[in-house]
Design a protein around this motif. Structure first.
Motif, PDB file in Angstrom:
ATOM      1  N   GLY A  75      72.692  46.464 -12.905  1.00 10.82           N
ATOM      2  CA  GLY A  75      72.489  47.033 -11.532  1.00 10.82           C
ATOM      3  C   GLY A  75      73.649  47.046 -10.669  1.00 10.82           C
ATOM      4  O   GLY A  75      74.736  46.562 -10.941  1.00 10.82           O
ATOM      5  N   PRO A  76      73.433  47.668  -9.519  1.00 10.06           N
ATOM      6  CA  PRO A  76      74.772  47.854  -8.732  1.00 10.06           C
ATOM      7  C   PRO A  76      75.095  46.468  -7.957  1.00 10.06           C
ATOM      8  O   PRO A  76      76.206  46.287  -7.714  1.00 10.06           O
ATOM      9  N   THR A  77      74.333  45.777  -7.957  1.00 11.47           N
ATOM     10  CA  THR A  77      74.521  44.305  -7.509  1.00 11.47           C
ATOM     11  C   THR A  77      74.149  43.103  -8.278  1.00 11.47           C
ATOM     12  O   THR A  77      73.714  42.299  -8.026  1.00 11.47           O
ATOM     13  N   GLY A  78      74.405  43.449  -9.615  1.00 11.11           N
ATOM     14  CA  GLY A  78      73.789  42.231 -10.719  1.00 11.11           C
ATOM     15  C   GLY A  78      73.051  43.026 -11.604  1.00 11.11           C
ATOM     16  O   GLY A  78      72.432  44.095 -11.407  1.00 11.11           O
ATOM     17  N   GLU A  79      72.335  42.140 -12.156  1.00  9.86           N
ATOM     18  CA  GLU A  79      71.311  42.448 -13.196  1.00  9.86           C
ATOM     19  C   GLU A  79      69.869  42.861 -12.357  1.00  9.86           C
ATOM     20  O   GLU A  79      69.650  42.541 -11.143  1.00  9.86           O
ATOM     21  N   GLN A  80      69.100  43.842 -12.933  1.00 10.17           N
ATOM     22  CA  GLN A  80      67.640  44.346 -12.577  1.00 10.17           C
ATOM     23  C   GLN A  80      66.866  44.366 -13.589  1.00 10.17           C
ATOM     24  O   GLN A  80      67.213  44.294 -14.764  1.00 10.17           O
ATOM     25  N   ALA A  81      65.677  44.373 -13.332  1.00 12.28           N
ATOM     26  CA  ALA A  81      64.793  44.299 -14.584  1.00 12.28           C
ATOM     27  C   ALA A  81      63.592  45.668 -14.168  1.00 12.28           C
ATOM     28  O   ALA A  81      63.385  46.115 -13.308  1.00 12.28           O
ATOM     29  N   ARG A  82      63.526  46.179 -15.430  1.00 16.73           N
ATOM     30  CA  ARG A  82      62.468  47.210 -15.477  1.00 16.73           C
ATOM     31  C   ARG A  82      61.196  46.727 -16.414  1.00 16.73           C
ATOM     32  O   ARG A  82      61.632  46.749 -17.423  1.00 16.73           O
ATOM     33  N   PHE A  83      60.056  47.019 -15.636  1.00 21.12           N
ATOM     34  CA  PHE A  83      58.814  46.467 -16.608  1.00 21.12           C
ATOM     35  C   PHE A  83      58.240  47.829 -16.808  1.00 21.12           C
ATOM     36  O   PHE A  83      57.788  48.685 -15.823  1.00 21.12           O
ATOM     37  N   LEU A  84      58.088  48.091 -18.245  1.00 22.20           N
ATOM     38  CA  LEU A  84      57.353  49.467 -18.289  1.00 22.20           C
ATOM     39  C   LEU A  84      55.825  49.159 -18.320  1.00 22.20           C
ATOM     40  O   LEU A  84      55.497  48.512 -19.404  1.00 22.20           O
ATOM     41  N   LEU A  85      55.107  49.689 -17.525  1.00 30.15           N
ATOM     42  CA  LEU A  85      53.662  49.245 -17.827  1.00 30.15           C
ATOM     43  C   LEU A  85      53.181  50.087 -18.643  1.00 30.15           C
ATOM     44  O   LEU A  85      53.467  51.518 -18.855  1.00 30.15           O
ATOM     45  N   ARG A  86      51.881  49.877 -19.263  1.00 27.02           N
ATOM     46  CA  ARG A  86      51.019  50.637 -19.907  1.00 27.02           C
ATOM     47  C   ARG A  86      50.589  51.675 -19.753  1.00 27.02           C
ATOM     48  O   ARG A  86      50.620  52.578 -20.398  1.00 27.02           O
ATOM     49  N   ASP A  87      50.361  51.963 -18.281  1.00 26.03           N
ATOM     50  CA  ASP A  87      50.191  53.159 -17.841  1.00 26.03           C
ATOM     51  C   ASP A  87      51.241  54.291 -17.650  1.00 26.03           C
ATOM     52  O   ASP A  87      51.044  55.450 -17.214  1.00 26.03           O
ATOM     53  N   GLY A  88      52.430  54.054 -18.096  1.00 31.17           N
ATOM     54  CA  GLY A  88      53.657  54.795 -18.188  1.00 31.17           C
ATOM     55  C   GLY A  88      54.538  54.624 -16.946  1.00 31.17           C
ATOM     56  O   GLY A  88      55.527  55.054 -16.872  1.00 31.17           O
ATOM     57  N   ARG A  89      54.113  53.911 -15.891  1.00 29.88           N
ATOM     58  CA  ARG A  89      54.891  53.833 -14.609  1.00 29.88           C
ATOM     59  C   ARG A  89      55.848  52.649 -15.098  1.00 29.88           C
ATOM     60  O   ARG A  89      55.707  51.802 -15.797  1.00 29.88           O
ATOM     61  N   GLU A  90      56.818  52.710 -14.073  1.00 32.15           N
ATOM     62  CA  GLU A  90      57.846  51.776 -14.229  1.00 32.15           C
ATOM     63  C   GLU A  90      57.968  50.853 -12.980  1.00 32.15           C
ATOM     64  O   GLU A  90      58.064  51.547 -11.855  1.00 32.15           O
ATOM     65  N   LEU A  91      57.977  49.901 -13.001  1.00 30.47           N
ATOM     66  CA  LEU A  91      58.238  48.448 -11.753  1.00 30.47           C
ATOM     67  C   LEU A  91      59.515  48.057 -12.085  1.00 30.47           C
ATOM     68  O   LEU A  91      60.036  47.527 -13.172  1.00 30.47           O
ATOM     69  N   TRP A  92      60.263  48.282 -10.836  1.00 31.16           N
ATOM     70  CA  TRP A  92      61.564  48.003 -10.839  1.00 31.16           C
ATOM     71  C   TRP A  92      61.793  46.794 -10.228  1.00 31.16           C
ATOM     72  O   TRP A  92      61.008  46.558  -9.064  1.00 31.16           O
ATOM     73  N   LEU A  93      62.381  45.434 -10.544  1.00 33.00           N
ATOM     74  CA  LEU A  93      62.565  44.431  -9.901  1.00 33.00           C
ATOM     75  C   LEU A  93      64.020  43.957  -9.859  1.00 33.00           C
ATOM     76  O   LEU A  93      64.770  44.077 -10.761  1.00 33.00           O
ATOM     77  N   ALA A  94      64.345  43.778  -8.562  1.00 29.30           N
ATOM     78  CA  ALA A  94      65.870  43.635  -7.981  1.00 29.30           C
ATOM     79  C   ALA A  94      65.964  42.030  -7.822  1.00 29.30           C
ATOM     80  O   ALA A  94      65.159  41.167  -8.099  1.00 29.30           O
ATOM     81  N   GLN A  95      67.152  41.877  -7.636  1.00 29.33           N
ATOM     82  CA  GLN A  95      67.724  40.425  -7.280  1.00 29.33           C
ATOM     83  C   GLN A  95      66.772  39.652  -6.363  1.00 29.33           C
ATOM     84  O   GLN A  95      66.687  40.098  -5.104  1.00 29.33           O
ATOM     85  N   PRO A  96      66.094  38.521  -6.436  1.00 28.23           N
ATOM     86  CA  PRO A  96      65.461  37.876  -5.457  1.00 28.23           C
ATOM     87  C   PRO A  96      66.333  37.189  -4.657  1.00 28.23           C
ATOM     88  O   PRO A  96      67.488  37.038  -4.614  1.00 28.23           O
ATOM     89  N   TYR A  97      65.896  37.056  -3.331  1.00 32.75           N
ATOM     90  CA  TYR A  97      66.707  36.471  -2.329  1.00 32.75           C
ATOM     91  C   TYR A  97      65.872  35.610  -1.235  1.00 32.75           C
ATOM     92  O   TYR A  97      64.798  35.709  -1.202  1.00 32.75           O
ATOM     93  N   GLN A  98      66.710  34.914  -0.382  1.00 33.30           N
ATOM     94  CA  GLN A  98      65.703  33.795   0.467  1.00 33.30           C
ATOM     95  C   GLN A  98      66.000  34.328   1.617  1.00 33.30           C
ATOM     96  O   GLN A  98      67.362  34.754   2.152  1.00 33.30           O
ATOM     97  N   GLN A  99      65.062  34.483   2.698  1.00 34.61           N
ATOM     98  CA  GLN A  99      65.115  34.727   3.994  1.00 34.61           C
ATOM     99  C   GLN A  99      64.156  33.982   4.733  1.00 34.61           C
ATOM    100  O   GLN A  99      63.188  34.421   4.801  1.00 34.61           O
ATOM    101  N   GLN A 100      64.405  33.054   5.994  1.00 33.31           N
ATOM    102  CA  GLN A 100      63.584  32.616   6.906  1.00 33.31           C
ATOM    103  C   GLN A 100      62.439  32.115   6.021  1.00 33.31           C
ATOM    104  O   GLN A 100      61.170  32.116   6.393  1.00 33.31           O
ATOM    105  N   GLY A 101      62.876  31.351   5.000  1.00 33.35           N
ATOM    106  CA  GLY A 101      61.748  30.573   4.407  1.00 33.35           C
ATOM    107  C   GLY A 101      61.046  31.202   3.421  1.00 33.35           C
ATOM    108  O   GLY A 101      59.963  30.777   2.813  1.00 33.35           O
ATOM    109  N   GLN A 102      61.299  32.582   3.255  1.00 35.15           N
ATOM    110  CA  GLN A 102      60.467  33.409   2.334  1.00 35.15           C
ATOM    111  C   GLN A 102      61.466  33.637   0.897  1.00 35.15           C
ATOM    112  O   GLN A 102      62.586  33.380   1.166  1.00 35.15           O
TER     113      GLN A 102
END
Length: 133
Positions: A75-102
């Motif tokens: 990805g543009p800032t490191g790895e990213q993940a693509r999860f191909l759902l059985r219904d044909g949609r794509e769920l993209w997951l970017a790099q996790p980060y922490q912000q204000q306890g989240q």
């Protein structure tokens, strides 16, 4: 030095799911290519792989209960993940980060975005609602 004090040579935990067709091993979180070429990889390449595993394990925890197929992509800032759902949609997951306890994981599916806070107990329900909308 004993084997208990030195790091293992490989992240393998002998739960390899790439043998049954997964691109990302459910045991160690390495890709099929990383597993296949581990013996030929340089120390730097192995270190990069080791460093990427914690993020991949977060992504794997998010998609664990859903039917589909996980891929790790550059990805543009490191790895990213693509999860191909059985219904044909794509769920993209970017790099996790922490912000204000989240602990936030940016997600995108069908043009919609969600910052999933995986530190909250209700994150699975938030993910379900997001994908059901």
């Amino acid at each position: 030095m004993s084997s208990l004090t030195s790091p293992p040579d490989t992240p393998c935990i002998v739960v390899c799911s790439t043998a049954i067709g997964d691109d990302v091993c459910l045991g160690c979180a390495r890709t099929f290519a990383e597993i296949s070429f581990w013996a030929e990889m340089s120390a730097q390449q192995k270190a990069q792989c080791w460093a990427s595993l914690p993020v991949r394990k977060v992504w794997m925890a998010i998609v664990r209960t859903m039917p589909g197929h996980l891929e790790i992509l550059p990805g543009p800032t490191g790895e990213q993940a693509r999860f191909l759902l059985r219904d044909g949609r794509e769920l993209w997951l970017a790099q996790p980060y922490q912000q204000q306890g989240q602990r936030l994981v940016p997600l995108r599916c069908a043009g919609a975005d969600l910052l999933l806070d995986v530190a909250q107990d209700a994150w699975p329900q938030h993910l379900y609602d997001f994908l059901s909308a």
